[in-house]
Enzyme design. Structure first.
Site: not given
Ligand code: 4NP
Length: 158
Positions: A8, A11, A13-15, A127
């Site tokens: 993702c 790294n 939240c989702r992955s 997200d």
């Molecule tokens: P992820 O979510 O891609 O599912 O881990 C996010 C985590 C951090 C950010 C965006 C999405 N960020 O902008 O910091």
């Protein structure tokens, strides 16, 4: 060893959620000696951090452990992993910009559940970083992982 990498943006939240859920499913299927699981982000902002508290909370409610720390995807991953599974289409586009040549199957994470008909009308895992929909993301991740495991078991006859 069959190696699976979830990808993702951050790294956190989702992955990591997919990493934990898939690892748990693989373990319960008795396939931990055949399938190795990891996750990474395309971005570098959160390197070294533990998963987001929303992800850790939903995993805890489902009794699934996770101790991973965020890392960024690296060129070597394209040689080392058999499956590279971006959580949304923007992650897929970022991966396609990075990859030179790779024997890995690079496919949207939800494509297996979409093909199986267990997830309809959603091709991206949204997200939850901004809208906090961690429980909804968990539902998609759970169905996505189940369909992925069925696909791998059939592919490798395991
Ligand atoms: P992820 O979510 O891609 O599912 O881990 C996010 C985590 C951090 C950010 C965006 C999405 N960020 O902008 O910091």
């Amino acid at each position: 060893m069959i190696r699976v990498l979830f990808v993702c943006l951050g790294n956190i939240c989702r992955s990591p959620m997919a990493d934990a859920v898939f690892q748990d499913m693989v373990k319960k299927a008795g396939l931990s000696d055949k399938i190795e699981v990891d996750s990474a982000g395309t971005g570098s902002w959160h390197i070294g951090e533990s998963a987001h508290r929303g992800t850790l909370g939903v995993l805890k409610r489902h009794n699934i452990p996770y101790q991973g720390r965020a890392r960024q995807i690296a060129r070597a991953d394209f040689d080392e992993f058999d499956y590279i599974l971006p959580m949304d289409s923007s992650n897929l586009a970022d991966i396609q910009r990075l990859v030179k040549d790779s024997d890995a199957e690079i496919a949207p994470f939800l494509s297996y559940a979409n093909a199986a008909g267990t997830v309809v009308g959603e091709t991206d895992v949204p997200d939850p970083y901004y809208d906090q929909r961690f429980d909804y993301v968990y539902e998609l991740v759970e169905k996505g992982c189940a369909a992925l495991l069925a696909h791998i078991r059939q592919q490798y006859q395991i």
